[in-house]
Motif scaffolding. Structure first.
Motif, PDB file in Angstrom:
ATOM      1  N   HIS A 112      40.759  43.143  45.349  1.00 38.77           N
ATOM      2  CA  HIS A 112      41.454  41.909  45.948  1.00 38.77           C
ATOM      3  C   HIS A 112      40.571  40.798  46.048  1.00 38.77           C
ATOM      4  CE1 HIS A 112      44.316  45.091  47.297  1.00 38.77           C
ATOM      5  NE2 HIS A 112      45.016  44.000  47.903  1.00 38.77           N
ATOM      6  N   HIS A 161      53.606  44.288  41.640  1.00 32.44           N
ATOM      7  CA  HIS A 161      53.104  44.365  43.049  1.00 32.44           C
ATOM      8  C   HIS A 161      54.061  45.035  44.033  1.00 32.44           C
ATOM      9  CE1 HIS A 161      52.033  42.763  47.278  1.00 32.44           C
ATOM     10  NE2 HIS A 161      50.746  43.475  46.885  1.00 32.44           N
ATOM     11  N   LEU A 173      46.921  44.822  38.744  1.00 30.99           N
ATOM     12  CA  LEU A 173      47.410  45.591  39.628  1.00 30.99           C
ATOM     13  C   LEU A 173      47.784  47.174  38.846  1.00 30.99           C
ATOM     14  CD1 LEU A 173      50.446  43.262  40.648  1.00 30.99           C
ATOM     15  CD2 LEU A 173      48.774  44.341  42.209  1.00 30.99           C
ATOM     16  N   LEU A 181      58.655  42.285  50.763  1.00 28.66           N
ATOM     17  CA  LEU A 181      57.989  41.781  49.391  1.00 28.66           C
ATOM     18  C   LEU A 181      59.170  41.500  48.528  1.00 28.66           C
ATOM     19  CD1 LEU A 181      55.040  44.120  49.218  1.00 28.66           C
ATOM     20  CD2 LEU A 181      54.912  41.884  49.467  1.00 28.66           C
ATOM     21  N   HIS A 210      48.487  40.754  36.300  1.00 32.64           N
ATOM     22  CA  HIS A 210      49.339  41.868  36.386  1.00 32.64           C
ATOM     23  C   HIS A 210      48.743  43.128  35.892  1.00 32.64           C
ATOM     24  CE1 HIS A 210      52.290  44.212  33.836  1.00 32.64           C
ATOM     25  NE2 HIS A 210      53.020  43.928  35.021  1.00 32.64           N
ATOM     26  N   TRP A 254      54.189  39.638  37.853  1.00 34.52           N
ATOM     27  CA  TRP A 254      52.904  39.973  38.593  1.00 34.52           C
ATOM     28  C   TRP A 254      53.710  40.506  40.007  1.00 34.52           C
ATOM     29  CZ3 TRP A 254      49.877  35.991  41.928  1.00 34.52           C
ATOM     30  CH2 TRP A 254      48.825  36.798  42.701  1.00 34.52           C
ATOM     31  N   LYS A 255      54.524  39.805  40.523  1.00 28.01           N
ATOM     32  CA  LYS A 255      55.335  39.942  41.699  1.00 28.01           C
ATOM     33  C   LYS A 255      55.964  41.441  41.964  1.00 28.01           C
ATOM     34  CE  LYS A 255      55.497  37.999  44.978  1.00 28.01           C
ATOM     35  NZ  LYS A 255      54.738  38.030  46.204  1.00 28.01           N
ATOM     36  N   CYS A 266      40.980  39.123  42.507  1.00 25.49           N
ATOM     37  CA  CYS A 266      42.440  38.558  42.856  1.00 25.49           C
ATOM     38  C   CYS A 266      42.111  37.038  43.384  1.00 25.49           C
ATOM     39  CB  CYS A 266      43.384  39.237  43.650  1.00 25.49           C
ATOM     40  SG  CYS A 266      45.031  38.511  43.621  1.00 25.49           S
ATOM     41  N   LEU A 292      53.949  48.679  43.153  1.00 25.20           N
ATOM     42  CA  LEU A 292      52.869  49.448  43.572  1.00 25.20           C
ATOM     43  C   LEU A 292      52.842  49.854  44.904  1.00 25.20           C
ATOM     44  CD1 LEU A 292      49.906  50.372  43.078  1.00 25.20           C
ATOM     45  CD2 LEU A 292      49.269  47.991  43.698  1.00 25.20           C
ATOM     46  N   ILE A 293      53.100  48.619  45.771  1.00 24.51           N
ATOM     47  CA  ILE A 293      53.414  48.739  47.296  1.00 24.51           C
ATOM     48  C   ILE A 293      54.495  50.035  47.777  1.00 24.51           C
ATOM     49  CG2 ILE A 293      53.865  47.623  49.462  1.00 24.51           C
ATOM     50  CD1 ILE A 293      51.275  47.104  48.120  1.00 24.51           C
TER      51      ILE A 293
END
Length: 243
Positions: A54, A199, A105, A222, A102, A195-196, A57, A202-203
């Motif tokens: 993080h 993410h 992640l 998200l 990206h 990228w979003k 990032c 991943l979450i």
């Protein structure tokens, strides 16, 4: 010709070392885990991994924020071809950084969920949604609900050169640097979207339907934030293809 302002470092160049230049001692001391040091070593190292990812990032977001701001300033009329090319350099770099984020992640997927579950309670209300630099980038890129400030500047640059955005899309490579800038904006938009989505995936894998640490609804929150930047440019470009 546009020149983005920058700061010069101070000190004696003759005695500057690699460690001094990068402030290595300070940099490597910034990964302070919240879980007690008496915890399982593997868990402590997992949180360190989480922190480093993080912090990295945020450093890249700093660069993106600076580059996008400078790209926008370079597009401000009056802007000549040299300004457009300078803007393009910033935009292309941003696109590559988004690809790097990206990939980062994908690296985070190597965080064992059993270890994440152990140190997650120590995060308190800390959440990525609180990132000031991410919000800055989002404001520059825009989405369906907010005007994309970077696109507005691009539109002004196009008009300064006696064209419309539709003209640029129809002419393609014939529009020269303006075409290359338009394509770079779309590439950034795609990189941001990838990228979003990564993410979100991943979450979803890590926390499932649980709430986010910042008090959000987690995955649902998200998912609503996965937007595609530069919708106006995409729409105009699509119309030019139909023509």
């Amino acid at each position: 010709m546009y020149r983005c302002a920058h700061q010069r470092g101070s000190g004696s160049l003759g005695t500057l070392t690699y460690a001094d230049y990068l402030r290595m001692e300070t940099l490597l001391s910034l990964q302070e885990t919240q879980i007690p040091p008496t915890a399982n070593r593997a868990v402590v190292l997992a949180e360190q991994f989480f922190i480093i990812a993080h912090q990295s990032c945020e450093l890249w977001l700093k660069q993106i924020g600076t580059d996008l701001t400078c790209a926008a300033e370079a597009l401000l009329p009056p802007c000549d071809v040299g300004d457009l090319e300078q803007s393009l350099e910033y935009l292309l770099r941003t696109g590559e950084i988004l690809r790097l984020l990206h990939g980062q992640l994908l690296v985070l997927e190597k965080l064992p969920i059993r270890y994440f579950a152990e140190f997650r309670p120590y995060l308190g209300t800390a959440s990525g949604v609180q990132s000031t630099q991410f919000r800055q980038m989002s404001r520059l890129l825009g989405d369906d609900e907010s005007p994309e400030s970077l696109y507005k500047v691009f539109e002004a640059a196009v008009e300064y050169h006696g064209l419309s955005v539709q003209d640029v899309c129809v002419q393609g490579v014939g529009a020269g640097a303006l075409h290359r800038v338009a394509e770079a904006l779309l590439e950034i938009g795609n990189g941001y979207w990838h990228w979003k989505v990564a993410h979100l995936a991943l979450i979803s894998k890590m926390v499932g339907s649980n709430e986010g640490t910042g008090g959000t609804s987690g995955v649902d929150f998200l998912a609503r934030r996965v937007t595609m930047p530069f919708p106006t440019l995409r729409r105009v470009r699509g119309q030019s293809i139909e023509r």
